[in-house]
Design a protein around this motif. Structure first.
Motif, PDB file in Angstrom:
ATOM      1  N   ARG A   1     -35.605   4.690 -31.822  1.00 53.65           N
ATOM      2  CA  ARG A   1     -36.323   4.452 -33.087  1.00 53.65           C
ATOM      3  C   ARG A   1     -36.831   5.789 -33.648  1.00 53.65           C
ATOM      4  O   ARG A   1     -36.703   6.073 -34.835  1.00 53.65           O
ATOM      5  CB  ARG A   1     -37.497   3.487 -32.830  1.00 53.65           C
ATOM      6  CG  ARG A   1     -37.939   2.723 -34.068  1.00 53.65           C
ATOM      7  CD  ARG A   1     -39.271   2.042 -33.840  1.00 53.65           C
ATOM      8  NE  ARG A   1     -40.338   2.971 -33.441  1.00 53.65           N
ATOM      9  CZ  ARG A   1     -40.913   3.871 -34.233  1.00 53.65           C
ATOM     10  NH1 ARG A   1     -40.550   3.959 -35.489  1.00 53.65           N
ATOM     11  NH2 ARG A   1     -41.838   4.686 -33.769  1.00 53.65           N
TER      12      ARG A   1
ATOM     13  N   TYR B   1     -35.623   2.045 -26.313  1.00 53.91           N
ATOM     14  CA  TYR B   1     -35.630   1.597 -27.710  1.00 53.91           C
ATOM     15  C   TYR B   1     -36.520   2.488 -28.566  1.00 53.91           C
ATOM     16  O   TYR B   1     -36.122   2.926 -29.652  1.00 53.91           O
ATOM     17  CB  TYR B   1     -36.105   0.140 -27.791  1.00 53.91           C
ATOM     18  CG  TYR B   1     -36.145  -0.364 -29.221  1.00 53.91           C
ATOM     19  CD1 TYR B   1     -34.994  -0.840 -29.831  1.00 53.91           C
ATOM     20  CD2 TYR B   1     -37.335  -0.342 -29.957  1.00 53.91           C
ATOM     21  CE1 TYR B   1     -35.021  -1.282 -31.149  1.00 53.91           C
ATOM     22  CE2 TYR B   1     -37.367  -0.783 -31.266  1.00 53.91           C
ATOM     23  CZ  TYR B   1     -36.207  -1.253 -31.853  1.00 53.91           C
ATOM     24  OH  TYR B   1     -36.234  -1.677 -33.150  1.00 53.91           O
TER      25      TYR B   1
ATOM     26  N   GLN C   1     -36.171  -4.721 -31.349  1.00 54.38           N
ATOM     27  CA  GLN C   1     -36.176  -4.443 -29.905  1.00 54.38           C
ATOM     28  C   GLN C   1     -35.806  -5.722 -29.153  1.00 54.38           C
ATOM     29  O   GLN C   1     -36.151  -6.817 -29.598  1.00 54.38           O
ATOM     30  CB  GLN C   1     -37.567  -3.988 -29.472  1.00 54.38           C
ATOM     31  CG  GLN C   1     -37.611  -3.604 -28.014  1.00 54.38           C
ATOM     32  CD  GLN C   1     -38.850  -2.787 -27.659  1.00 54.38           C
ATOM     33  OE1 GLN C   1     -39.798  -2.748 -28.429  1.00 54.38           O
ATOM     34  NE2 GLN C   1     -38.828  -2.158 -26.510  1.00 54.38           N
TER      35      GLN C   1
ATOM     36  N   ASP D   1     -31.390  -2.534 -28.390  1.00 55.79           N
ATOM     37  CA  ASP D   1     -31.849  -3.477 -29.407  1.00 55.79           C
ATOM     38  C   ASP D   1     -31.262  -4.846 -29.066  1.00 55.79           C
ATOM     39  O   ASP D   1     -30.530  -5.004 -28.089  1.00 55.79           O
ATOM     40  CB  ASP D   1     -31.541  -2.995 -30.839  1.00 55.79           C
ATOM     41  CG  ASP D   1     -30.056  -2.874 -31.131  1.00 55.79           C
ATOM     42  OD1 ASP D   1     -29.253  -3.190 -30.241  1.00 55.79           O
ATOM     43  OD2 ASP D   1     -29.707  -2.467 -32.242  1.00 55.79           O
TER      44      ASP D   1
END
Ligand code: HEM
Length: 365
Positions: free
Chosen positions: A76, A72, A269, A147
């Protein structure tokens, strides 16, 4: 020595060793029928183009993506920190969706043109395998950002193979790397997505394209029935190829607009302990099979509640097997009534896909 003569010398040196002339002859052999439905011949090429975009953007994402516990965070960073990372990610996700759409259009157009008939059966079978692999590409890629949405959608999606009697739970556990979706699952899906699937998909695609080159494009039955003198065609090289390239440029423009105006989102997340958020649903191209299984399960519930899901899976599998075997049911121009029935089967399949997808979206909670 002029540039032209240098080029000629280099060409004949390579030609002597690799036989380029024979390759060029093979490439020039193919012709494309010209008729009212010729537009549908572009869709295989558009699918091919979008697959190439997938490979290109996928390799760029691979530079920063980190599978496992860090997945994650790496997505990001790609989305919010790296220069143009958001655009590459958005283009990858959008072209995956556009590719599924164009492959479906391609499949139904070759179906209604009856391009599965003899001698093109292997084109049909290899195409069905490509569709199955493309779906697994989509399913495995969907989890990679880890996610909330991708986590819970994968959890729900894996309940389908898990419901297959005997081997189902084994397959689901093997894919998950344990009883639940976790960072081990991402690691496995990643290996599948970037190593196993490309290693199978690319040679199969080469076989699929070689078959089209060998047999040429099929003309629809209305054209086949005409005497040879009334049928028109154009050489693939370079005439149709130029048209194909124009379609590729249009596809690239559509992709660029979608990817930049509607950037692909990254949710919160995942938290394995949190309850599933509202509105969890599969990707649009899985909505129809998902909903069909749900509906068939409901039809067979009641007294046979325990068998409901299994019956759903069996009936659904039977539908796919019939679809796959259509070249044997409707093998050639002499199929007569069978040919017409196959046509209605195709119309029914489109109707069933559209209706179940609509019901699926309508009943999202
Ligand atoms: C990623 C997936 C796929 C790619 C990249 C691809 C690519 C292509 C290309 C470039 C052609 C030649 C141009 C054309 O006729 O459109 C073609 C032809 C063909 N494809 Fe596919 N294809 C894919 C999936 C499928 C699927 C799902 C089916 C059906 C089950 C299928 C069945 C066929 C057949 C039967 C032909 C021969 C058409 C003819 O003779 O006119 N393909 N494909």
């Amino acid at each position: 020595m002029t540039t032209k003569s240098i080029a000629n010398t280099v060409y004949s040196w390579v030609d002597e060793r690799l036989g380029l002339g024979e390759l060029a002859k093979f490439a020039r052999k193919k012709t494309v029928p010209v008729h009212k439905q010729s537009f549908w011949y572009y869709w295989g090429g558009i699918s091919l183009f979008l697959f190439l975009v997938q490979c290109f953007t996928g390799v760029l994402l691979l530079v920063y993506y980190r599978p496992g516990a860090d997945a994650y965070e790496s997505v990001r960073q790609i989305t919010f920190t790296m220069h143009f990372g958001w655009l590459i990610r958005s283009a990858h996700a959008w072209s995956a969706n556009l590719m599924m759409l164009s492959v479906l259009v391609h499949m139904f157009s070759v179906f209604f043109m009856k391009a599965y008939r003899s001698p093109r059966e292997f084109g049909w079978f290899s195409g069905m395998m490509l569709l199955a692999l493309a779906s697994v590409f989509g399913f495995s890629g969907y989890l990679l950002p880890m996610d909330e949405l991708s986590f819970f959608a994968t959890k729900v999606g894996l309940e389908i193979p898990a419901a297959i009697p005997v081997i189902g739970p084994i397959i689901a556990n093997l894919l998950r790397g344990g009883p639940d979706v976790s960072e081990f699952t991402v690691q496995r899906f990643f290996a599948l997505h970037v190593v196993v699937l490309p290693a199978v998909f690319i040679p199969l695609l080469a076989f699929h394209l070689w078959l089209v080159q060998k047999h040429g494009n099929a003309a629809p039955p209305s054209e086949e029935a005409k005497p040879a003198s009334q049928r028109k065609s154009m050489p693939f090289m370079p005439n149709f190829l130029v048209k194909d390239l124009a379609m590729w440029i249009i596809s690239l423009n559509v992709l660029a607009l979608l990817a930049s105006i509607f950037p692909w989102q990254l949710g919160k997340q995942y938290d394995a302990l949190a309850p599933a958020p509202l509105g969890i649903h599969p990707e649009w191209y899985f909505m129809a099979p998902f909903e069909m299984l749900k509906l068939l399960g409901l039809v067979f519930s009641g007294k046979l509640a325990a068998l409901g899901e299994i019956a759903g899976i069996l009936i659904f599998t039977l539908g796919i097997v019939l679809w796959l075997l259509i070249p044997f049911y409707d093998p050639n121009l002499e199929s007569g009534r069978r040919g017409r029935r196959a046509h209605y089967f195709g119309l029914f399949a489109i109707f069933a896909l559209l209706v179940t997808t609509a019901i699926g979206y309508w009943t999202i909670r």
